[in-house]
Scaffold this active site. Structure first.
Site, PDB file in Angstrom:
ATOM      1  N   LYS A 151       0.813  -1.210   0.000  1.00  0.00           N
ATOM      2  CA  LYS A 151       0.000   0.000   0.000  1.00  0.00           C
ATOM      3  C   LYS A 151       0.849   1.264   0.000  1.00  0.00           C
ATOM      4  O   LYS A 151       2.056   1.239   0.215  1.00  0.00           O
ATOM      5  CB  LYS A 151      -0.982  -0.034   1.168  1.00  0.00           C
ATOM      6  CG  LYS A 151      -2.116  -1.026   0.921  1.00  0.00           C
ATOM      7  CD  LYS A 151      -3.300  -0.805   1.812  1.00  0.00           C
ATOM      8  CE  LYS A 151      -4.490  -1.632   1.323  1.00  0.00           C
ATOM      9  NZ  LYS A 151      -5.635  -1.517   2.229  1.00  0.00           N
ATOM     10  N   ARG A 166      -4.084  -9.904   4.506  1.00  0.00           N
ATOM     11  CA  ARG A 166      -4.488  -9.901   3.095  1.00  0.00           C
ATOM     12  C   ARG A 166      -3.273  -9.457   2.278  1.00  0.00           C
ATOM     13  O   ARG A 166      -2.807  -8.332   2.422  1.00  0.00           O
ATOM     14  CB  ARG A 166      -5.675  -8.954   2.890  1.00  0.00           C
ATOM     15  CG  ARG A 166      -6.278  -8.993   1.500  1.00  0.00           C
ATOM     16  CD  ARG A 166      -7.526  -8.112   1.454  1.00  0.00           C
ATOM     17  NE  ARG A 166      -8.161  -8.156   0.148  1.00  0.00           N
ATOM     18  CZ  ARG A 166      -7.886  -7.346  -0.859  1.00  0.00           C
ATOM     19  NH1 ARG A 166      -6.954  -6.402  -0.714  1.00  0.00           N
ATOM     20  NH2 ARG A 166      -8.520  -7.451  -2.011  1.00  0.00           N
TER      21      ARG A 166
END
Length: 271
Positions: free
Chosen positions: A201, A235
């Protein structure tokens, strides 16, 4: 939780698994690499034009049908109709990154045996939320998650079938995601299973000045730290590397036996 994006515009892989055969192959490879669960998404979280529900269903259902014969499958959606079709196709988990923006998702999960992931995010799905502000990052996230969990329970979802996700980068800037990570233990102490979705991210990239394809080391460091702070589901895009990192944490903490033992276990030595 391995990620399979059946989208043409996913932020990380730019549509590499949009084709049905590529999506299924990616899920199979993820299970082979040690994933416990594969998360299939038909619409990305980031802002963009709406995708018709029927099209989202067409994207995810064939993948769910194929992969659920191998292992547990999750579907990343914020539409109740998609959740229903996914569960009917064999999905074991519904991963709602919008925190029940469409409350009927809870009704769908309650009528099944599926598990519900409730994530923190602020914006209307697929819209911008510029300059997000929090009076207290963890306090505000915890209050939001508590409210949405109670809504799900009120609609019939058993508490033991709910997982929370604080939503790294979802309507949060880098400093907010870093503080969330630092203080993650405060959310883990709520007693609900805690999932983190921080793989590759932007808060990792901005912290290290790394592009989207060069964030593996930072992602693994963040995942290991989160594991020590109570996160129990992860995840991820890079399954094999993430599995190794987290299994090593488990071995250090005494939760997992070594795969084998040879070093200094023989009279002749093997240094």
């Amino acid at each position: 939780m391995a990620i399979v994006n059946r989208t043409p515009d996913s932020f990380y892989d730019n549509g590499a698994t949009f084709a049905l055969d590529a999506a299924i192959a990616s899920g199979v490879a993820a299970f082979e690499a040690g994933a416990d669960l594969v998360d299939v998404g038909g619409v990305k979280f980031a802002p963009g034009p709406p995708v018709p529900v029927a099209e989202e269903i067409d994207r995810v259902v064939p993948v769910v049908q194929a992969l659920s014969a191998i292992g547990p499958v999750s579907v990343d959606t914020f539409h109740a109709d998609v959740a229903r079709a996914a569960i009917d196709a064999g999905a074991a988990v519904i991963n709602d990154t919008t925190g029940l923006h469409e409350p009927a998702i809870a009704d769908v999960v309650a009528a099944s045996e599926a598990t519900l992931v409730v994530a923190h995010s602020l914006a209307v799905p697929r819209t911008q939320h510029p300059l997000p502000h929090y009076d207290d990052v963890i306090g505000d996230i915890a209050a939001f998650l508590h409210d949405r969990v109670e809504r799900a329970v009120a609609r019939g979802v058993p508490r033991e079938r709910i997982i929370i996700d604080p939503g790294h980068d979802l309507n949060k800037n880098t400093r907010q995601s870093l503080e969330l990570t630092r203080r993650l233990r405060e959310l883990a102490d709520t007693g609900l299973p805690l999932l983190v979705a921080l793989s590759n991210k932007d808060f990792v990239g901005e912290s290290l000045d790394r592009g989207r394809t060069d964030r593996l080391a930072g992602s693994l460091a963040a995942a290991v730290f989160c594991a020590t702070q109570g996160a129990r589901l992860f995840r991820v895009h890079n399954v094999r590397e993430s599995v190794d990192a987290l299994r090593m944490v488990e071995a250090i903490l005494g939760w997992r036996e070594p795969a084998y033992e040879l070093h200094n276990t023989r009279p002749e030595g093997n240094d």
